[in-house]
Design an enzyme around this catalytic site. Structure first.
Site, short mmCIF file in Angstrom:
data_model
loop_
_atom_site.label_atom_id
_atom_site.label_comp_id
_atom_site.label_asym_id
_atom_site.label_seq_id
_atom_site.Cartn_x
_atom_site.Cartn_y
_atom_site.Cartn_z
N ARG A 149 46.40 14.82 4.85
CA ARG A 149 45.01 14.34 4.97
C ARG A 149 44.02 15.40 4.50
NH1 ARG A 149 45.65 11.36 10.90
NH2 ARG A 149 46.89 9.64 10.08
N GLU A 175 53.59 9.23 1.50
CA GLU A 175 53.97 7.89 1.98
C GLU A 175 55.47 7.64 1.80
OE1 GLU A 175 52.06 6.15 3.88
OE2 GLU A 175 50.44 7.58 3.53
N LEU A 212 65.45 15.35 5.28
CA LEU A 212 64.64 14.14 5.49
C LEU A 212 65.49 12.86 5.52
CD1 LEU A 212 61.56 14.89 3.20
CD2 LEU A 212 61.49 14.59 5.66
N GLY A 213 66.70 12.94 4.94
CA GLY A 213 67.58 11.75 4.94
C GLY A 213 67.11 10.68 3.97
N TYR A 214 67.82 9.57 3.94
CA TYR A 214 67.48 8.44 3.07
C TYR A 214 67.13 8.94 1.67
CZ TYR A 214 66.92 6.07 7.55
OH TYR A 214 67.12 5.56 8.79
N TYR A 271 54.09 -2.39 1.66
CA TYR A 271 53.36 -1.57 2.63
C TYR A 271 52.89 -0.26 1.99
CZ TYR A 271 52.56 1.71 6.40
OH TYR A 271 52.01 2.68 7.22
N ASP A 310 52.57 -2.83 8.40
CA ASP A 310 53.96 -2.59 8.82
C ASP A 310 54.09 -2.96 10.30
OD1 ASP A 310 52.64 -0.59 10.17
OD2 ASP A 310 54.05 1.00 9.59
N1 ADE Z 1 52.82 6.74 8.39
C1 ADE Z 1 52.83 6.24 7.16
N2 ADE Z 1 51.79 6.70 6.44
C2 ADE Z 1 51.11 7.54 7.26
C3 ADE Z 1 49.96 8.35 7.12
N3 ADE Z 1 49.31 8.38 5.96
N4 ADE Z 1 49.55 9.06 8.18
C4 ADE Z 1 50.23 9.02 9.34
N5 ADE Z 1 51.31 8.30 9.53
C5 ADE Z 1 51.76 7.56 8.51
#
Ligand code: ADE
Length: 332
Positions: A28, A40, A83-85, A120, A138
Site C-alpha cells: 500500500r 495480488e 509461499l506455496g502454490y 477477483y 471474493d
Molecule cells: N487480500 C487480497 N488483496 C489484498 C490487499 N490488497 N490488501 C490486503 N489483503 C488482500
C-alpha cells in the site's frame, strides 16, 4: 430498506473507517500496476502476514516487469520459496514477459487476460492500480455483504457473486483503490470468518441487517466443502556421500519445481541402499492431501537419472517446496 439503498449508505462509512484503521502494508506504500499484480498474486492463497516479507524481498529483487521477465524460472521460484502454490509464480513470470512486451493493460478485460489472473484479482488490480470501478468480490466481500443485507443466498452458487458484483458496481465511488481495499480490510479485521464478528468496532453496526437482527453468524450461507483426495505416497531422500538426489517434477502438483524422488503408493526403499531412517509427513493442498512416508537411504553410487546436489546447493539454488520440508530436515 432496499438492498441498493443499504449498500449505498455503507460506502462512505467504510471509506472513512478504512482511512483511520487500515493496516500499513508494504504493497500500500508505493503502487504501480506491476506491484499490484505481484501483491495480488501473492495474496491469492496466502495470508497477509506470510506475504509481507516475501513481497518486499521480491520487489527488491524484481522491481519492474522487465526485471522479472529477464529472470530464469528457477530464480523466480527461488524468490517464491515458502509461499506455496507455485503455479502463481510461473503465471506471474509469464505475465511479466507479456507486460514487458506490450505494456500493462488498461482495462479489466486486458488485466483478466493475464496468466494467473481470475475475476477477483482482475477486479482488485483494476480498482487498486488503474482507477477503474470494477468490484473485486471474493469470500470475504461476500461475507460482509451477506451480513450487511442479511442475505441467505448460497454464496457457492455462481449467480450470487454476479449479483453482488452488480450491486457494488452501482455504488462504486471515485476512490476506487480505497474502496476495494476497505471492503477487504473490513472482512479481514472486523467482520471475520469462523469466530463471532467484532460488531462493536464495525462502521456498519447501525446499518447491518444481520447485526440488527442478532443473526451475524448465520451468514454467509454455503454448500458443504468438497472432500480432499488423499494420496498415499513415498519420498526418497537418497544420499551418496555429501550429495542428495533430486528430480525436477515433470507434471501434476508442483510441476517444474525440484523435489525429492516421489512415488505414489508404497516402495521398497532397501532396493536403493541402506535405509537409515523413515518418518511420516502430511502436506495439504487445496484438493489433495499427500500422506507421505519418507526414507533416508544411503546409496553407493549416483544414478537412476536423478540430479545430485549437496545440501548447500539445494539451499542456495533450488526451490524445494514446503511439501518436502519434513524431509529436508535430514539434510541439515
Ligand atoms: N487480500 C487480497 N488483496 C489484498 C490487499 N490488497 N490488501 C490486503 N489483503 C488482500
Amino acid at each position: 430498506m432496499e438492498d441498493a439503498r443499504r449498500v449505498s449508505l455503507a460506502v462512505p462509512l467504510v471509506l472513512e473507517w478504512y482511512r483511520i484503521f487500515k493496516r500499513d502494508l508494504p504493497w500500500r506504500r508505493e503502487r504501480t500496476p506491476y506491484s499490484a499484480l505481484v501483491a495480488e498474486l501473492m495474496l491469492q492463497q496466502t495470508r497477509v502476514e506470510a506475504v509481507k516479507e516475501k513481497y518486499v524481498a521480491f520487489m527488491r529483487r524484481f522491481p519492474t516487469a522487465e526485471a522479472l521477465a529477464a529472470a530464469s524460472e528457477d530464480e523466480v521460484f527461488k524468490s517464491w520459496e515458502g509461499l506455496g502454490y507455485y503455479s502463481r509464480a510461473r503465471n506471474l513470470h509469464k505475465a511479466a514477459k507479456i507486460i514487458a512486451q506490450e505494456g500493462f493493460p488498461r482495462t479489466w478485460v486486458g488485466v483478466r487476460a493475464l496468466p494467473g489472473v481470475g475475476d477477483y484479482t482482475a477486479g482488485a488490480i483494476s480498482s487498486i492500480a488503474l482507477g477503474l470501478k470494477e468490484p473485486a468480490v471474493d469470500g470475504n466481500v461476500l461475507r460482509i455483504l451477506t451480513r450487511l443485507l442479511a442475505d441467505g443466498s448460497n454464496i457457492d452458487e455462481s449467480g450470487t457473486k454476479a449479483r453482488f458484483k452488480a450491486l457494488l458496481a452501482e455504488v462504486y465511488p471515485d476512490e476506487t483503490a480505497d474502496f476495494c481495499e476497505a471492503l477487504m480490510e473490513l472482512g479481514a479485521l472486523v467482520c471475520v470468518p469462523n469466530r463471532p464478528p467484532m460488531c462493536g468496532a464495525c462502521p456498519w453496526s447501525d446499518l447491518c441487517k444481520a447485526h440488527i437482527e442478532g443473526r451475524e453468524t448465520e451468514f454467509p450461507v454455503r454448500f458443504p466443502k468438497r472432500e480432499r483426495k488423499q494420496v498415499e505416497a513415498s519420498v526418497l531422500v537418497l544420499r551418496c556421500g555429501n550429495k542428495y538426489a533430486l528430480e525436477k517434477r515433470e507434471k501434476g502438483l508442483l510441476k517444474g519445481l525440484y523435489g525429492f524422488p516421489f512415488f505414489e503408493g508404497e516402495i521398497a526403499p532397501a532396493a536403493y541402499g541402506t535405509v537409515l531412517e523413515s518418518k511420516r509427513a502430511v502436506h495439504i493442498f487445496t484438493h489433495v492431501e499427500w500422506d507421505m512416508t519418507g526414507y533416508l537411504v544411503d546409496t553407493a553410487s549416483e544414478g537412476w537419472g536423478y540430479l545430485w546436489k549437496t545440501a548447500e546447493e539445494i539451499a542456495s539454488a533450488c526451490a524445494l517446496p514446503s511439501a518436502f520440508c519434513a524431509f529436508k530436515a535430514w539434510l541439515f
